[in-house]
Design a protein around this motif. Sequence first.
Motif, PDB file in Angstrom:
ATOM      1  N   LEU A  69      26.382  26.757  46.489  1.00  0.00           N
ATOM      2  CA  LEU A  69      26.869  28.071  46.913  1.00  0.00           C
ATOM      3  C   LEU A  69      26.708  29.090  45.794  1.00  0.00           C
ATOM      4  O   LEU A  69      26.804  28.757  44.612  1.00  0.00           O
ATOM      5  N   ASP A  70      26.487  30.342  46.168  1.00  0.00           N
ATOM      6  CA  ASP A  70      26.302  31.411  45.196  1.00  0.00           C
ATOM      7  C   ASP A  70      27.646  31.967  44.736  1.00  0.00           C
ATOM      8  O   ASP A  70      28.640  31.957  45.475  1.00  0.00           O
ATOM      9  N   ALA A  71      27.656  32.508  43.520  1.00  0.00           N
ATOM     10  CA  ALA A  71      28.858  33.131  42.971  1.00  0.00           C
ATOM     11  C   ALA A  71      29.144  34.453  43.678  1.00  0.00           C
ATOM     12  O   ALA A  71      28.239  35.105  44.205  1.00  0.00           O
ATOM     13  N   LEU A  72      30.421  34.861  43.681  1.00  0.00           N
ATOM     14  CA  LEU A  72      30.787  36.155  44.249  1.00  0.00           C
ATOM     15  C   LEU A  72      30.373  37.311  43.359  1.00  0.00           C
ATOM     16  O   LEU A  72      30.233  38.443  43.829  1.00  0.00           O
ATOM     17  N   SER A  73      30.181  37.025  42.064  1.00  0.00           N
ATOM     18  CA  SER A  73      29.826  38.095  41.134  1.00  0.00           C
ATOM     19  C   SER A  73      29.117  37.503  39.933  1.00  0.00           C
ATOM     20  O   SER A  73      29.156  36.292  39.692  1.00  0.00           O
ATOM     21  N   SER A  74      28.471  38.366  39.163  1.00  0.00           N
ATOM     22  CA  SER A  74      27.975  37.941  37.857  1.00  0.00           C
ATOM     23  C   SER A  74      29.171  37.843  36.909  1.00  0.00           C
ATOM     24  O   SER A  74      30.217  38.467  37.147  1.00  0.00           O
ATOM     25  N   PRO A  75      29.045  37.058  35.832  1.00  0.00           N
ATOM     26  CA  PRO A  75      30.217  36.767  34.995  1.00  0.00           C
ATOM     27  C   PRO A  75      30.932  37.999  34.455  1.00  0.00           C
ATOM     28  O   PRO A  75      32.166  37.988  34.336  1.00  0.00           O
ATOM     29  N   GLU A  76      30.210  39.080  34.145  1.00  0.00           N
ATOM     30  CA  GLU A  76      30.873  40.240  33.534  1.00  0.00           C
ATOM     31  C   GLU A  76      31.830  40.949  34.484  1.00  0.00           C
ATOM     32  O   GLU A  76      32.688  41.722  34.049  1.00  0.00           O
ATOM     33  N   PHE A  77      31.712  40.703  35.778  1.00  0.00           N
ATOM     34  CA  PHE A  77      32.606  41.337  36.745  1.00  0.00           C
ATOM     35  C   PHE A  77      33.643  40.365  37.298  1.00  0.00           C
ATOM     36  O   PHE A  77      34.370  40.695  38.236  1.00  0.00           O
ATOM     37  N   SER A  78      33.713  39.181  36.725  1.00  0.00           N
ATOM     38  CA  SER A  78      34.764  38.239  37.085  1.00  0.00           C
ATOM     39  C   SER A  78      35.938  38.451  36.149  1.00  0.00           C
ATOM     40  O   SER A  78      35.767  38.731  34.962  1.00  0.00           O
ATOM     41  N   ALA A  79      37.161  38.349  36.675  1.00  0.00           N
ATOM     42  CA  ALA A  79      38.337  38.412  35.813  1.00  0.00           C
ATOM     43  C   ALA A  79      38.211  37.332  34.744  1.00  0.00           C
ATOM     44  O   ALA A  79      37.824  36.201  35.048  1.00  0.00           O
ATOM     45  N   PRO A  80      38.493  37.656  33.486  1.00  0.00           N
ATOM     46  CA  PRO A  80      38.225  36.699  32.405  1.00  0.00           C
ATOM     47  C   PRO A  80      38.811  35.309  32.612  1.00  0.00           C
ATOM     48  O   PRO A  80      38.142  34.315  32.365  1.00  0.00           O
ATOM     49  N   GLN A  81      40.060  35.222  33.061  1.00  0.00           N
ATOM     50  CA  GLN A  81      40.707  33.919  33.161  1.00  0.00           C
ATOM     51  C   GLN A  81      40.960  33.486  34.599  1.00  0.00           C
ATOM     52  O   GLN A  81      41.700  32.533  34.843  1.00  0.00           O
ATOM     53  N   MET A  82      40.323  34.159  35.532  1.00  0.00           N
ATOM     54  CA  MET A  82      40.554  33.850  36.943  1.00  0.00           C
ATOM     55  C   MET A  82      39.236  34.053  37.679  1.00  0.00           C
ATOM     56  O   MET A  82      38.588  35.088  37.509  1.00  0.00           O
ATOM     57  N   VAL A  83      38.839  33.079  38.474  1.00  0.00           N
ATOM     58  CA  VAL A  83      37.571  33.183  39.182  1.00  0.00           C
ATOM     59  C   VAL A  83      37.733  32.654  40.603  1.00  0.00           C
ATOM     60  O   VAL A  83      38.361  31.613  40.826  1.00  0.00           O
ATOM     61  N   ALA A  84      37.207  33.414  41.563  1.00  0.00           N
ATOM     62  CA  ALA A  84      37.222  32.993  42.959  1.00  0.00           C
ATOM     63  C   ALA A  84      35.985  32.149  43.222  1.00  0.00           C
ATOM     64  O   ALA A  84      34.854  32.645  43.161  1.00  0.00           O
ATOM     65  N   ILE A  85      36.184  30.862  43.497  1.00  0.00           N
ATOM     66  CA  ILE A  85      35.075  29.928  43.642  1.00  0.00           C
ATOM     67  C   ILE A  85      34.799  29.695  45.124  1.00  0.00           C
ATOM     68  O   ILE A  85      35.671  29.209  45.858  1.00  0.00           O
ATOM     69  N   PRO A  86      33.602  30.010  45.606  1.00  0.00           N
ATOM     70  CA  PRO A  86      33.272  29.712  47.001  1.00  0.00           C
ATOM     71  C   PRO A  86      33.248  28.207  47.248  1.00  0.00           C
ATOM     72  O   PRO A  86      32.754  27.433  46.420  1.00  0.00           O
ATOM     73  N   ILE A  87      33.806  27.794  48.378  1.00  0.00           N
ATOM     74  CA  ILE A  87      33.748  26.400  48.804  1.00  0.00           C
ATOM     75  C   ILE A  87      33.246  26.374  50.246  1.00  0.00           C
ATOM     76  O   ILE A  87      33.206  27.412  50.906  1.00  0.00           O
ATOM     77  N   PRO A  88      32.820  25.214  50.754  1.00  0.00           N
ATOM     78  CA  PRO A  88      32.309  25.151  52.127  1.00  0.00           C
ATOM     79  C   PRO A  88      33.372  25.526  53.149  1.00  0.00           C
ATOM     80  O   PRO A  88      34.580  25.445  52.865  1.00  0.00           O
ATOM     81  N   PRO A  89      32.979  25.936  54.352  1.00  0.00           N
ATOM     82  CA  PRO A  89      33.934  26.237  55.417  1.00  0.00           C
ATOM     83  C   PRO A  89      34.878  25.060  55.645  1.00  0.00           C
ATOM     84  O   PRO A  89      34.458  23.894  55.631  1.00  0.00           O
ATOM     85  N   CYS A  90      36.145  25.354  55.835  1.00  0.00           N
ATOM     86  CA  CYS A  90      37.146  24.299  55.916  1.00  0.00           C
ATOM     87  C   CYS A  90      38.433  24.849  56.512  1.00  0.00           C
ATOM     88  O   CYS A  90      38.547  26.045  56.802  1.00  0.00           O
ATOM     89  N   ASP A  91      39.400  23.984  56.666  1.00  0.00           N
ATOM     90  CA  ASP A  91      40.768  24.381  56.954  1.00  0.00           C
ATOM     91  C   ASP A  91      41.435  24.587  55.586  1.00  0.00           C
ATOM     92  O   ASP A  91      41.779  23.612  54.907  1.00  0.00           O
ATOM     93  N   PRO A  92      41.633  25.836  55.139  1.00  0.00           N
ATOM     94  CA  PRO A  92      42.115  26.075  53.767  1.00  0.00           C
ATOM     95  C   PRO A  92      43.458  25.419  53.476  1.00  0.00           C
ATOM     96  O   PRO A  92      43.646  24.864  52.388  1.00  0.00           O
ATOM     97  N   LEU A  93      44.386  25.483  54.423  1.00  0.00           N
ATOM     98  CA  LEU A  93      45.697  24.888  54.180  1.00  0.00           C
ATOM     99  C   LEU A  93      45.604  23.370  54.033  1.00  0.00           C
ATOM    100  O   LEU A  93      46.319  22.768  53.226  1.00  0.00           O
ATOM    101  N   ALA A  94      44.725  22.756  54.814  1.00  0.00           N
ATOM    102  CA  ALA A  94      44.554  21.303  54.707  1.00  0.00           C
ATOM    103  C   ALA A  94      43.978  20.927  53.350  1.00  0.00           C
ATOM    104  O   ALA A  94      44.410  19.943  52.724  1.00  0.00           O
ATOM    105  N   ILE A  95      43.000  21.691  52.890  1.00  0.00           N
ATOM    106  CA  ILE A  95      42.419  21.419  51.574  1.00  0.00           C
ATOM    107  C   ILE A  95      43.456  21.638  50.485  1.00  0.00           C
ATOM    108  O   ILE A  95      43.609  20.827  49.558  1.00  0.00           O
ATOM    109  N   HIS A  96      44.195  22.752  50.569  1.00  0.00           N
ATOM    110  CA  HIS A  96      45.234  23.022  49.578  1.00  0.00           C
ATOM    111  C   HIS A  96      46.251  21.883  49.527  1.00  0.00           C
ATOM    112  O   HIS A  96      46.603  21.375  48.446  1.00  0.00           O
ATOM    113  N   ASP A  97      46.716  21.480  50.691  1.00  0.00           N
ATOM    114  CA  ASP A  97      47.758  20.449  50.737  1.00  0.00           C
ATOM    115  C   ASP A  97      47.240  19.098  50.239  1.00  0.00           C
ATOM    116  O   ASP A  97      47.981  18.340  49.588  1.00  0.00           O
TER     117      ASP A  97
END
Length: 402
Positions: A317-345
């Motif tokens: 999967l591709d990144a949402l942004s190039s590194p310079e536009f990502s928050a330094p200590q926080m990054v939103a990582i794309p994952i495959p389509p899923c049930d988010p709550l099930a994955i979280h739990d």
Amino acid sequence: MTSNLAEQFLLDPDVVFLNHGSFGACPKPVFEDYQRWQLKLERQPVAFLDSRRGLEANLRAARLALAAELGSAPENIAQVTNATTGLNIALQSLPLAEGDEILTTDHEYSALEKTLVFVARRTGARIVVVKVPMPFVSAEAFHEAVLAGITPRTRVLFLSHITSPTALLFPIERLIAEARARGIFSVIDGAHTPGHIPLSLDALGADVYSGNCHKWMMSPKGSAFLHVRPDLQTMIDPLVVSHGWTADNKEPGVRGPLGNSAFIDEIEMQGTRDPSPWLAVPSAIAFRHAHDWWRVAAECRNLAQETAERVRGQFGLDALSSPEFSAPQMVAIPIPPCDPLAIHDALLADYGIEIPVFAWQDRHIARLSCQGYNTRGQMDVLVEALAELFGLRQRHRKLNTA
């Protein structure tokens, strides 16, 4: 990462805590200072909460320390419980009318999206949402997209500095200057910014900026600030009218009951509440300085980006942004389509990992925070757990609904 930093925190050692971005985590010495203030309050509540007997001096000391850290004057900063409260105070004070427009983006925090709807319904203003070009790889493309949304009716530019759902660092400086030149109020959601990147509020020049201290600055929960340019402070009304209010607050130079500006006294002097989280902010700043936290943050950035690249690589999967536009200590990582709550739990129950997993627009995201207490070994656990949950390790395949 520095190995002993985890020992400085109170986090459950059985949890791989990768969600600093939601509520923060308070270091032990800062929490002890917070409890010291609370104990003083409970031992003599009247003396502690009496402005003549020390409360105002204590509040001002915290305001001075925070102002010095954030590049502004203490007269421009008022204590609030969280950034959402600060932004509500500002947005509900703006002189909007039928047909005025509030310009914002499709990356804003959901609570503030609701605030904008509330303000629009009450005033008759209209919300204009700009779709930010994705992936986010160009400041120029971002600027052009936002500027294209401005019309003669635009009265407010509302932007996140660091976005909550997508963990992007928006290059907002040019847009703030452009808003000023066009007579548009700039209101900035800085919930994730203080302590996350170096910040000079006066140099940034936003009309309104509200940020949390309890996230990346690591002070106790309930410590945040509202910063308003001096020439606009008489425009601000409190959400709660209490002892700090003065009927003459619209006159420049009028002082509040405690001798501060009416802006500060109206917001801070609102009946009985525990100011201990705010009073512990200087301790949080001192902790950061003692541990050279900008160096720690740089290590965290490298580890976060490396981990995000590993996860994206195994899913293709591709990144949402190039590194310079990502928050330094926080990054939103794309994952495959899923049930988010099930994955979280499953991440929490089966692997002890606390991390937010959610759907955003047409994407599914695991938002990784990396703080000084995190280790490379914990990142390995996350990478392996996601691989197993999505069937790359032949486990928990049923959770993948793709």
